[in-house]
Design a protein around this motif. Structure first.
Motif, PDB file in Angstrom:
ATOM      1  N   HIS A   1       1.643   0.108 -15.594  1.00  0.00           N
ATOM      2  CA  HIS A   1       1.338  -1.243 -16.075  1.00  0.00           C
ATOM      3  C   HIS A   1       1.708  -1.289 -17.562  1.00  0.00           C
ATOM      4  CE1 HIS A   1      -1.632  -4.761 -16.213  1.00  0.00           C
ATOM      5  NE2 HIS A   1      -1.465  -4.490 -17.494  1.00  0.00           N
ATOM      6  N   THR A   2       2.492  -2.299 -17.978  1.00  0.00           N
ATOM      7  CA  THR A   2       3.063  -2.276 -19.334  1.00  0.00           C
ATOM      8  C   THR A   2       2.761  -3.505 -20.177  1.00  0.00           C
ATOM      9  OG1 THR A   2       5.127  -3.335 -18.611  1.00  0.00           O
ATOM     10  CG2 THR A   2       5.032  -0.922 -18.493  1.00  0.00           C
ATOM     11  N   LYS A   3       1.901  -4.398 -19.745  1.00  0.00           N
ATOM     12  CA  LYS A   3       1.800  -5.733 -20.348  1.00  0.00           C
ATOM     13  C   LYS A   3       1.583  -5.703 -21.864  1.00  0.00           C
ATOM     14  CE  LYS A   3       1.626 -10.232 -20.135  1.00  0.00           C
ATOM     15  NZ  LYS A   3       2.839 -11.021 -19.830  1.00  0.00           N
ATOM     16  N   ASP A   4       2.566  -6.223 -22.591  1.00  0.00           N
ATOM     17  CA  ASP A   4       2.549  -6.334 -24.053  1.00  0.00           C
ATOM     18  C   ASP A   4       2.407  -4.985 -24.755  1.00  0.00           C
ATOM     19  OD1 ASP A   4       2.871  -9.026 -23.729  1.00  0.00           O
ATOM     20  OD2 ASP A   4       1.034  -9.627 -24.750  1.00  0.00           O
ATOM     21  N   ALA A   5       2.651  -3.893 -24.016  1.00  0.00           N
ATOM     22  CA  ALA A   5       2.633  -2.550 -24.608  1.00  0.00           C
ATOM     23  C   ALA A   5       3.945  -1.846 -24.293  1.00  0.00           C
ATOM     24  CB  ALA A   5       1.447  -1.758 -24.066  1.00  0.00           C
ATOM     25  N   GLU A   6       4.970  -2.629 -24.040  1.00  0.00           N
ATOM     26  CA  GLU A   6       6.232  -2.072 -23.546  1.00  0.00           C
ATOM     27  C   GLU A   6       6.850  -1.068 -24.525  1.00  0.00           C
ATOM     28  OE1 GLU A   6       5.615  -6.192 -21.810  1.00  0.00           O
ATOM     29  OE2 GLU A   6       5.623  -5.364 -23.847  1.00  0.00           O
ATOM     30  N   GLU A   7       6.869  -1.418 -25.794  1.00  0.00           N
ATOM     31  CA  GLU A   7       7.500  -0.534 -26.780  1.00  0.00           C
ATOM     32  C   GLU A   7       6.735   0.774 -26.911  1.00  0.00           C
ATOM     33  OE1 GLU A   7       9.037  -0.589 -31.450  1.00  0.00           O
ATOM     34  OE2 GLU A   7       8.113  -2.383 -30.559  1.00  0.00           O
ATOM     35  N   GLN A   8       5.398   0.672 -26.973  1.00  0.00           N
ATOM     36  CA  GLN A   8       4.585   1.886 -27.088  1.00  0.00           C
ATOM     37  C   GLN A   8       4.769   2.783 -25.864  1.00  0.00           C
ATOM     38  OE1 GLN A   8       3.627  -1.228 -27.615  1.00  0.00           O
ATOM     39  NE2 GLN A   8       2.341  -1.388 -29.437  1.00  0.00           N
TER      40      GLN A   8
ATOM     41  N   ARG B   1       7.757  10.826 -13.327  1.00  0.00           N
ATOM     42  CA  ARG B   1       8.728   9.939 -12.658  1.00  0.00           C
ATOM     43  C   ARG B   1       8.170   8.514 -12.635  1.00  0.00           C
ATOM     44  NH1 ARG B   1       9.087  12.379  -7.077  1.00  0.00           N
ATOM     45  NH2 ARG B   1      10.983  11.150  -6.820  1.00  0.00           N
ATOM     46  N   PRO B   2       8.372   7.754 -13.718  1.00  0.00           N
ATOM     47  CA  PRO B   2       7.761   6.434 -13.840  1.00  0.00           C
ATOM     48  C   PRO B   2       8.371   5.395 -12.899  1.00  0.00           C
ATOM     49  CG  PRO B   2       8.384   7.324 -15.985  1.00  0.00           C
ATOM     50  CD  PRO B   2       9.058   8.155 -14.947  1.00  0.00           C
ATOM     51  N   ILE B   3       7.504   4.540 -12.378  1.00  0.00           N
ATOM     52  CA  ILE B   3       7.886   3.333 -11.640  1.00  0.00           C
ATOM     53  C   ILE B   3       7.221   2.184 -12.373  1.00  0.00           C
ATOM     54  CG2 ILE B   3       7.687   2.087  -9.448  1.00  0.00           C
ATOM     55  CD1 ILE B   3       7.358   4.952  -8.167  1.00  0.00           C
ATOM     56  N   ILE B   4       8.000   1.235 -12.851  1.00  0.00           N
ATOM     57  CA  ILE B   4       7.460   0.164 -13.685  1.00  0.00           C
ATOM     58  C   ILE B   4       7.024  -1.012 -12.805  1.00  0.00           C
ATOM     59  CG2 ILE B   4       7.861  -1.329 -15.662  1.00  0.00           C
ATOM     60  CD1 ILE B   4       8.003   1.697 -16.276  1.00  0.00           C
ATOM     61  N   HIS B   5       5.760  -1.371 -12.947  1.00  0.00           N
ATOM     62  CA  HIS B   5       5.132  -2.398 -12.112  1.00  0.00           C
ATOM     63  C   HIS B   5       5.179  -3.768 -12.793  1.00  0.00           C
ATOM     64  CE1 HIS B   5       1.633  -4.764 -10.868  1.00  0.00           C
ATOM     65  NE2 HIS B   5       0.933  -4.351 -11.900  1.00  0.00           N
ATOM     66  N   TRP B   6       5.781  -4.757 -12.103  1.00  0.00           N
ATOM     67  CA  TRP B   6       5.773  -6.174 -12.511  1.00  0.00           C
ATOM     68  C   TRP B   6       6.124  -6.325 -13.995  1.00  0.00           C
ATOM     69  CZ3 TRP B   6       1.399  -9.987 -10.677  1.00  0.00           C
ATOM     70  CH2 TRP B   6       1.758 -11.303 -10.980  1.00  0.00           C
ATOM     71  N   TYR B   7       7.261  -5.846 -14.376  1.00  0.00           N
ATOM     72  CA  TYR B   7       7.686  -5.952 -15.770  1.00  0.00           C
ATOM     73  C   TYR B   7       8.089  -7.382 -16.091  1.00  0.00           C
ATOM     74  CZ  TYR B   7      10.017  -4.810 -20.177  1.00  0.00           C
ATOM     75  OH  TYR B   7      10.383  -4.738 -21.503  1.00  0.00           O
ATOM     76  N   ASP B   8       7.570  -7.901 -17.224  1.00  0.00           N
ATOM     77  CA  ASP B   8       8.019  -9.222 -17.681  1.00  0.00           C
ATOM     78  C   ASP B   8       8.158  -9.246 -19.199  1.00  0.00           C
ATOM     79  OD1 ASP B   8       5.394  -9.249 -18.530  1.00  0.00           O
ATOM     80  OD2 ASP B   8       4.902 -11.213 -17.684  1.00  0.00           O
ATOM     81  N   GLY B   9       8.420  -8.071 -19.785  1.00  0.00           N
ATOM     82  CA  GLY B   9       8.513  -7.952 -21.234  1.00  0.00           C
ATOM     83  C   GLY B   9       9.927  -8.117 -21.763  1.00  0.00           C
ATOM     84  N   PRO B  10      10.181  -7.592 -22.956  1.00  0.00           N
ATOM     85  CA  PRO B  10      11.478  -7.764 -23.609  1.00  0.00           C
ATOM     86  C   PRO B  10      12.630  -7.159 -22.805  1.00  0.00           C
ATOM     87  CG  PRO B  10       9.825  -6.975 -25.166  1.00  0.00           C
ATOM     88  CD  PRO B  10       9.213  -6.880 -23.814  1.00  0.00           C
ATOM     89  N   GLU B  11      13.743  -7.881 -22.804  1.00  0.00           N
ATOM     90  CA  GLU B  11      14.895  -7.420 -22.026  1.00  0.00           C
ATOM     91  C   GLU B  11      15.452  -6.105 -22.550  1.00  0.00           C
ATOM     92  OE1 GLU B  11      19.484  -8.769 -21.386  1.00  0.00           O
ATOM     93  OE2 GLU B  11      17.991 -10.355 -21.095  1.00  0.00           O
TER      94      GLU B  11
END
Length: 255
Positions: free
Chosen positions: A132-139, A151-161
């Motif tokens: 889960h990455t909401k608004d913490a994508e860069e960190q 082995r990360p799987i990114i869930h429902w990403y809607d952050g910066p391209e």
């Protein structure tokens, strides 16, 4: 095989989850948000194996960033850590873990402590983890570089391209769900996703209703598949085959 790669079966009433699972044919990754959630998902998986033969429920253990404040201190207790590690040995995939600087009220340092605890285990054991990455994508992008064997799987990403492009460059699979049909930004991200990194989810039972829809049944994943096929302009059967192939990469003999 239809595969919902991220949903919360423990959030349903027993009555609804039992009814829906008896009418569903496919596999479900039952994400957990804390220990109690995981144990409930194990109960659901056991019930499903005995009563709903066409459904496969795979419970995963994780601690959501919303539960970081209460769980971070527990990681200093050796007995609890050993118990958590025993949970992590069971599932093929860890989740839901991550950080959230949008909706979570938990302290950032507690979120990071919990997140790193799980990533360290995944790194040492080459395990996949749903993030889960909401608004913490860069960190999160920075933190993940410390755990190259996870082995990360990114869930429902809607952050910066630009960060999404970096995740794709690293080969991280992406789950797309009920917002895909509604968001031009997510549709752009979907088009940037190589097909071998594509997975589908519902994040049931709350997400569709939160976005203004009316459904929260387990079979909603079938509509997500249809939406993805339409957005990608490829046959539904091709989407089904590709996602199953991708999922087997992470689940192996579990499917």
């Amino acid at each position: 095989m239809i595969i919902d790669f991220h949903t919360h079966l423990d959030f349903y009433s027993d009555k609804q989850v039992h009814k829906d699972l008896q009418n569903f044919s496919g596999a479900i990754m039952a994400a957990s948000v804390d220990e109690k959630s995981y144990l409930k998902n194990r109960q659901i998986a056991k019930w499903t194996g005995e009563n709903a033969k066409k459904s496969l429920v795979i419970p995963t253990f994780g601690i959501h960033p919303n539960a970081a404040d209460e769980n971070a201190p527990l990681l200093d207790d050796h007995t609890i850590v050993k118990r958590f590690q025993s949970y992590m040995e069971r599932p093929t995939i860890i989740g839901e873990i991550g950080m959230d600087f949008c909706w979570s009220e938990c302290k950032a340092e507690n979120q990071e402590k919990v997140f790193r605890f799980f990533l360290e285990y995944c790194h040492k054991n080459h395990k996949a983890c749903v993030i889960h990455t909401k608004d913490a994508e860069e960190q999160i992008a920075d933190i993940l570089t410390d755990y190259p064997n996870a082995r990360p799987i990114i869930h429902w990403y809607d952050g910066p391209e630009e960060i999404f492009r970096e995740f794709i460059r690293r080969g991280y699979p992406q789950t797309f769900g009920v917002e895909s049909i509604r968001s031009s930004h997510i549709q752009n991200l979907l088009k940037l996703t190589p097909h071998h990194l594509l997975l589908a989810e519902t994040d049931n039972p709350d997400s569709e209703i939160w976005l203004g829809g009316t459904r929260n049944d387990i079979a909603l994943i079938q509509k997500v598949y249809q939406d993805l096929a339409g957005l990608l302009k490829i046959p539904l059967s091709e989407v089904e085959k590709q996602i199953e192939k991708n999922a087997r990469t992470f689940l192996g003999k579990t499917l």
